[in-house]
Structure formats: structure tokens, C-alpha cells
Write a protein that holds these residues in place. Structure first.
Motif, PDB file in Angstrom:
ATOM      1  N   PRO A  94      -6.067  -3.261 -21.218  1.00  0.00           N
ATOM      2  CA  PRO A  94      -6.151  -4.510 -21.979  1.00  0.00           C
ATOM      3  C   PRO A  94      -5.990  -4.284 -23.485  1.00  0.00           C
ATOM      4  O   PRO A  94      -6.278  -3.203 -24.003  1.00  0.00           O
ATOM      5  CB  PRO A  94      -7.557  -5.010 -21.666  1.00  0.00           C
ATOM      6  N   SER A  95      -5.512  -5.306 -24.151  1.00  0.00           N
ATOM      7  CA  SER A  95      -5.504  -5.342 -25.611  1.00  0.00           C
ATOM      8  C   SER A  95      -5.803  -6.782 -26.009  1.00  0.00           C
ATOM      9  O   SER A  95      -6.032  -7.635 -25.154  1.00  0.00           O
ATOM     10  CB  SER A  95      -4.152  -4.882 -26.172  1.00  0.00           C
ATOM     11  N   SER A  96      -5.786  -7.072 -27.287  1.00  0.00           N
ATOM     12  CA  SER A  96      -6.122  -8.426 -27.728  1.00  0.00           C
ATOM     13  C   SER A  96      -5.043  -9.448 -27.364  1.00  0.00           C
ATOM     14  O   SER A  96      -5.316 -10.639 -27.297  1.00  0.00           O
ATOM     15  CB  SER A  96      -6.352  -8.443 -29.241  1.00  0.00           C
ATOM     16  N   ARG A  97      -3.803  -9.016 -27.104  1.00  0.00           N
ATOM     17  CA  ARG A  97      -2.714  -9.952 -26.837  1.00  0.00           C
ATOM     18  C   ARG A  97      -2.102  -9.845 -25.449  1.00  0.00           C
ATOM     19  O   ARG A  97      -1.371 -10.737 -25.026  1.00  0.00           O
ATOM     20  CB  ARG A  97      -1.606  -9.768 -27.863  1.00  0.00           C
ATOM     21  N   VAL A  98      -2.347  -8.739 -24.751  1.00  0.00           N
ATOM     22  CA  VAL A  98      -1.691  -8.524 -23.467  1.00  0.00           C
ATOM     23  C   VAL A  98      -2.536  -7.587 -22.608  1.00  0.00           C
ATOM     24  O   VAL A  98      -3.310  -6.788 -23.130  1.00  0.00           O
ATOM     25  CB  VAL A  98      -0.263  -7.948 -23.677  1.00  0.00           C
ATOM     26  N   THR A  99      -2.391  -7.718 -21.301  1.00  0.00           N
ATOM     27  CA  THR A  99      -3.026  -6.784 -20.371  1.00  0.00           C
ATOM     28  C   THR A  99      -1.954  -6.229 -19.449  1.00  0.00           C
ATOM     29  O   THR A  99      -1.176  -6.996 -18.861  1.00  0.00           O
ATOM     30  CB  THR A  99      -4.119  -7.473 -19.533  1.00  0.00           C
ATOM     31  N   HIS A 100      -1.894  -4.910 -19.339  1.00  0.00           N
ATOM     32  CA  HIS A 100      -0.938  -4.244 -18.458  1.00  0.00           C
ATOM     33  C   HIS A 100      -1.683  -3.825 -17.191  1.00  0.00           C
ATOM     34  O   HIS A 100      -2.697  -3.133 -17.260  1.00  0.00           O
ATOM     35  CB  HIS A 100      -0.338  -3.011 -19.137  1.00  0.00           C
ATOM     36  N   LEU A 101      -1.175  -4.265 -16.033  1.00  0.00           N
ATOM     37  CA  LEU A 101      -1.773  -3.928 -14.745  1.00  0.00           C
ATOM     38  C   LEU A 101      -0.766  -3.117 -13.934  1.00  0.00           C
ATOM     39  O   LEU A 101       0.416  -3.468 -13.882  1.00  0.00           O
ATOM     40  CB  LEU A 101      -2.119  -5.195 -13.969  1.00  0.00           C
ATOM     41  N   THR A 102      -1.237  -2.051 -13.285  1.00  0.00           N
ATOM     42  CA  THR A 102      -0.378  -1.240 -12.429  1.00  0.00           C
ATOM     43  C   THR A 102      -0.993  -1.167 -11.037  1.00  0.00           C
ATOM     44  O   THR A 102      -2.200  -0.945 -10.906  1.00  0.00           O
ATOM     45  CB  THR A 102      -0.192   0.170 -13.016  1.00  0.00           C
ATOM     46  N   TYR A 103      -0.169  -1.352 -10.016  1.00  0.00           N
ATOM     47  CA  TYR A 103      -0.586  -1.317  -8.623  1.00  0.00           C
ATOM     48  C   TYR A 103       0.271  -0.336  -7.836  1.00  0.00           C
ATOM     49  O   TYR A 103       1.487  -0.279  -8.038  1.00  0.00           O
ATOM     50  CB  TYR A 103      -0.439  -2.693  -7.957  1.00  0.00           C
ATOM     51  N   ALA A 104      -0.359   0.417  -6.935  1.00  0.00           N
ATOM     52  CA  ALA A 104       0.366   1.203  -5.942  1.00  0.00           C
ATOM     53  C   ALA A 104       0.549   0.323  -4.714  1.00  0.00           C
ATOM     54  O   ALA A 104      -0.309  -0.493  -4.400  1.00  0.00           O
ATOM     55  CB  ALA A 104      -0.404   2.464  -5.581  1.00  0.00           C
ATOM     56  N   VAL A 105       1.678   0.485  -4.039  1.00  0.00           N
ATOM     57  CA  VAL A 105       1.991  -0.309  -2.856  1.00  0.00           C
ATOM     58  C   VAL A 105       1.963   0.611  -1.643  1.00  0.00           C
ATOM     59  O   VAL A 105       2.615   1.654  -1.633  1.00  0.00           O
ATOM     60  CB  VAL A 105       3.389  -0.967  -2.978  1.00  0.00           C
ATOM     61  N   HIS A 106       1.188   0.232  -0.618  1.00  0.00           N
ATOM     62  CA  HIS A 106       1.052   1.033   0.594  1.00  0.00           C
ATOM     63  C   HIS A 106       1.402   0.183   1.807  1.00  0.00           C
ATOM     64  O   HIS A 106       1.000  -0.987   1.878  1.00  0.00           O
ATOM     65  CB  HIS A 106      -0.379   1.546   0.749  1.00  0.00           C
ATOM     66  N   PRO A 107       2.131   0.756   2.779  1.00  0.00           N
ATOM     67  CA  PRO A 107       2.404   0.008   4.004  1.00  0.00           C
ATOM     68  C   PRO A 107       1.133  -0.139   4.838  1.00  0.00           C
ATOM     69  O   PRO A 107       0.239   0.695   4.769  1.00  0.00           O
ATOM     70  CB  PRO A 107       3.444   0.855   4.737  1.00  0.00           C
ATOM     71  N   ARG A 108       1.055  -1.202   5.610  1.00  0.00           N
ATOM     72  CA  ARG A 108      -0.083  -1.405   6.533  1.00  0.00           C
ATOM     73  C   ARG A 108       0.331  -0.983   7.914  1.00  0.00           C
ATOM     74  O   ARG A 108       1.401  -1.048   8.332  1.00  0.00           O
ATOM     75  CB  ARG A 108      -0.521  -2.856   6.552  1.00  0.00           C
TER      76      ARG A 108
END
Length: 108
Positions: A94-108
Motif C-alpha cells: 500500500p501507499s497513500s495513492r495506490v495499492t499493489h496486490l499480487t496473487y498466485a493462481v493454483h488449479p483446483r
């Protein structure tokens, strides 16, 4: 990727954009070939990202959230096929103007 056939778009500085209109798998194959052993990044709107996610073609993705709203937008997580893939949060910056989110993708 595009829905219509287009000629390559040459930009100042030597970058050329090539447009593919015969499916996401073909576009991704071309990008992987061009990238060699480097990562391939898929840029686009929510519909493009969802299509790649639900096809099982994404290992990890990042979202940049900003508190500025333009129109209705696309609710990215509403379209994820949770019966086929699971998203694991990896990072949040997070920052005051933007939030960067990262996700890993896994098969079910």
C-alpha cells in the motif's frame, strides 16, 4: 489481442505492437516465443484477465488499485471460476495513492 485484424503498430524508440485476433492461446504462444526464458505479462481490462485466468493460463497476477472511479468498470473477482482455480494472496504493497496486490493462481 483484438477482435479485428490490424497491422503491427510501430512506436518511436523501436517498440512494435503485434495484434492477434485468433484466440488467447495463440496470442500467449506468440508472446512466450518472443519472450524466450523471460516472463510474459498480460495487460488489458478485466475481461481479458478473466479469460486468461479461467482458461488456466496465468501463474501469478498483479492488480493496481487506485481510489479513482471511472464509470462502472469490471468486477474482476466476480468472474473467477472458483471451481477451477484458487487465488492465493502473495503480496500487498500500500501507499497513500495506490495499492499493489499480487496473487498466485493454483488449479483446483
Amino acid at each position: 489481442m483484438t477482435h479485428t485484424k490490424r497491422d503491427p503498430w510501430e512506436r518511436p524508440g523501436g517498440t512494435t505492437f503485434h495484434f492477434v485476433n485468433d484466440g488467447i492461446e495463440h496470442a500467449l504462444d506468440q508472446a512466450r516465443e518472443a519472450a524466450g526464458d523471460r516472463d510474459v505479462r498480460i495487460a488489458g481490462g478485466g475481461a481479458t484477465i478473466l479469460e486468461h485466468l479461467n482458461a488456466g493460463l496465468v501463474d501469478e497476477f498483479s492488480i493496481t488499485l487506485s481510489p479513482v472511479l471511472f464509470g462502472a468498470g469490471t468486477r474482476l473477482f466476480d468472474g473467477v471460476d472458483a471451481s477451477r482455480i484458487a487465488l492465493q494472496p502473495v503480496r500487498s504493497e500500500p501507499s497513500s495513492r495506490v495499492t499493489h496486490l499480487t496473487y498466485a493462481v493454483h488449479p483446483r
